[in-house]
Design an enzyme around this catalytic site. Structure first.
Site, PDB file in Angstrom:
ATOM      1  N   HIS A 138     -32.364 -12.492 -13.825  1.00  0.00           N
ATOM      2  CA  HIS A 138     -33.193 -12.776 -12.468  1.00  0.00           C
ATOM      3  C   HIS A 138     -32.519 -14.044 -11.991  1.00  0.00           C
ATOM      4  CE1 HIS A 138     -36.914 -13.429  -9.998  1.00  0.00           C
ATOM      5  NE2 HIS A 138     -36.566 -14.487 -10.151  1.00  0.00           N
ATOM      6  N   GLU A 139     -32.280 -15.218 -12.327  1.00  0.00           N
ATOM      7  CA  GLU A 139     -31.850 -16.344 -11.970  1.00  0.00           C
ATOM      8  C   GLU A 139     -30.335 -16.078 -11.746  1.00  0.00           C
ATOM      9  OE1 GLU A 139     -33.850 -18.666 -11.131  1.00  0.00           O
ATOM     10  OE2 GLU A 139     -35.363 -17.864 -12.100  1.00  0.00           O
ATOM     11  N   HIS A 142     -30.129 -14.631  -8.460  1.00  0.00           N
ATOM     12  CA  HIS A 142     -30.314 -15.781  -7.442  1.00  0.00           C
ATOM     13  C   HIS A 142     -29.181 -16.616  -6.942  1.00  0.00           C
ATOM     14  CE1 HIS A 142     -34.537 -15.465  -6.387  1.00  0.00           C
ATOM     15  NE2 HIS A 142     -35.026 -15.960  -7.594  1.00  0.00           N
ATOM     16  N   GLU A 189     -37.461 -12.863  -4.257  1.00  0.00           N
ATOM     17  CA  GLU A 189     -37.879 -12.780  -5.619  1.00  0.00           C
ATOM     18  C   GLU A 189     -37.960 -11.381  -6.154  1.00  0.00           C
ATOM     19  OE1 GLU A 189     -38.697 -15.201  -7.770  1.00  0.00           O
ATOM     20  OE2 GLU A 189     -37.792 -16.210  -6.624  1.00  0.00           O
TER      21      GLU A 189
END
Length: 375
Positions: A138-139, A142, A189
């Site tokens: 997930h990060e 980003h 997100e």
């Protein structure tokens, strides 16, 4: 002794996505904003000029001095996950990762010049290996999308809004920007959740992680299907008053509600878009420069239109009715704000003054009855 990099990699093979563009997994609203910003002439110059005003260097020094940097020597299992995530999404430069002492489960990717990833001890202690792999992915998602730049600016503006609150209208102007950034960030997100699934390639682990973030380390007391039913009830329950309260509740947040994230991720995992990516058919990074801003905005508008059309939320259904030219709007407004539904006794009369064609018994229910359960 340093742990071998392969010790924490599951025996199953995970697909890799060479040259993948972040457009492959980005939510349409997130993607259209990013494409437009990337096309702006001088955009990078403006943000480099801002870097002197933003506390990025201070943040880097703070984490370096007061947190633990992930490496082969420290939190080696997280380091293996980080490198694995960068390998799968083909991110050439592995961003630094820090573990900071905080019982609140959280993670973030910030930075203007170069992204850095920060995870809290609360999150590390809460999640198992495969759940944590999805979070690391997930990060990294980003970082690949360039979200860290805007997240850093959002943190800065939020802090600035508090400092200028005493200036007439000063706080209002800044908070308008903050509110817009938060709306974009909530969509980002959802994009990063998709990146996490592409890295972990285990939907059940992603779901478990979201449930734990919502309810703690009590998986034996939780159920995925029941958790997703909460999202359904949240989406469809209540009347227009509840719809307004939902908007007010979400406005100060940078993240969508956890049940909503879980439902959105499951929906995407079952979509053709996800399957095409898994089959190796996805946009490439070297094609980003040729991306049309107009097409991206068109996709974003279509996404919002589809969301309104398919939404079971009373307010969104009303918006859809207005767009479709539904008759007797006044009756709908009254019934949905009061939660009333069905036919009034006076509607039984015949003649030109009787109820409109759409004002039939049960027509105004629109799922409100499903909101009667406690979630």
């Amino acid at each position: 002794m340093t742990e071998d990099i392969n010790d924490n990699v599951p025996s199953r093979q995970r697909r890799r996505f060479p040259g993948i563009s972040s457009r492959a997994y980005e939510h349409p609203a997130d993607r259209s904003a990013l494409v437009a910003l990337r096309k702006l002439t001088g955009f990078d110059t403006v943000f480099k000029a801002l870097s002197g005003l933003l506390p990025e260097r201070s943040l880097r020094l703070l984490f370096l001095s007061d947190s633990v940097r992930v490496s082969d020597a420290q939190f080696s299992h997280l380091n293996s996950m980080l490198r694995d995530a960068c390998y799968i999404l083909d991110l050439e430069k592995v961003p630094p990762m820090y573990v900071t002492q905080n019982p609140q489960p959280n993670a973030m990717c910030i930075g203007l010049d170069e992204p850095i990833i920060v995870v809290t001890t609360g999150l590390v202690e809460l999640l198992d290996e495969e759940e944590m792999r999805a979070v690391v992915g997930h990060e990294v998602g980003h970082a690949l999308s360039g979200h860290s730049v805007y997240r850093t600016i959002l943190l800065f503006l939020t802090s600035l809004a508090l400092k200028v609150a005493w200036i007439p209208l000063g706080n209002v102007a800044i908070m308008a920007i903050v509110t817009a950034l938060r709306e974009w960030f909530r969509k980002s997100e959802l994009s990063a959740d998709r990146a996490g699934l592409l890295v972990g390639q285990d939907l059940k682990a992603s779901m478990r992680g979201l449930m734990k973030i919502a309810g703690g380390n009590h998986l034996h007391e939780m159920n995925v299907d029941a958790f997703l039913e909460q999202a359904e009830e949240y989406e469809s329950g209540g009347d227009l008053r509840d719809s307004v309260l939902k908007i007010l509740n979400v406005l100060p947040r940078t993240h969508p509600f956890t049940t909503v994230r879980a439902a959105e991720l499951k929906k995407w995992a079952e979509s053709r878009d996800y399957q095409r990516i898994m089959d190796g058919h996805y946009p490439r990074r070297d094609e980003d420069k040729d991306t049309s801003v107009t097409d991206s905005f068109r996709e974003s508008a279509a996404s919002y239109a589809d969301a309104v059309k398919s939404s079971k939320d009373p307010l969104m259904k009303l918006v859809g009715d207005i767009a479709g030219g539904t008759a007797d709007l006044g009756v709908k407004l009254r019934d949905r704000f009061t939660g009333a539904g069905g036919t009034r006794p006076t509607d039984k009369a015949s003649g030109p003054d009787s109820a409109a064609p759409n004002d039939k018994p049960g027509h105004n229910g629109d799922g409100e009855d499903r909101g009667g359960r406690e979630g």
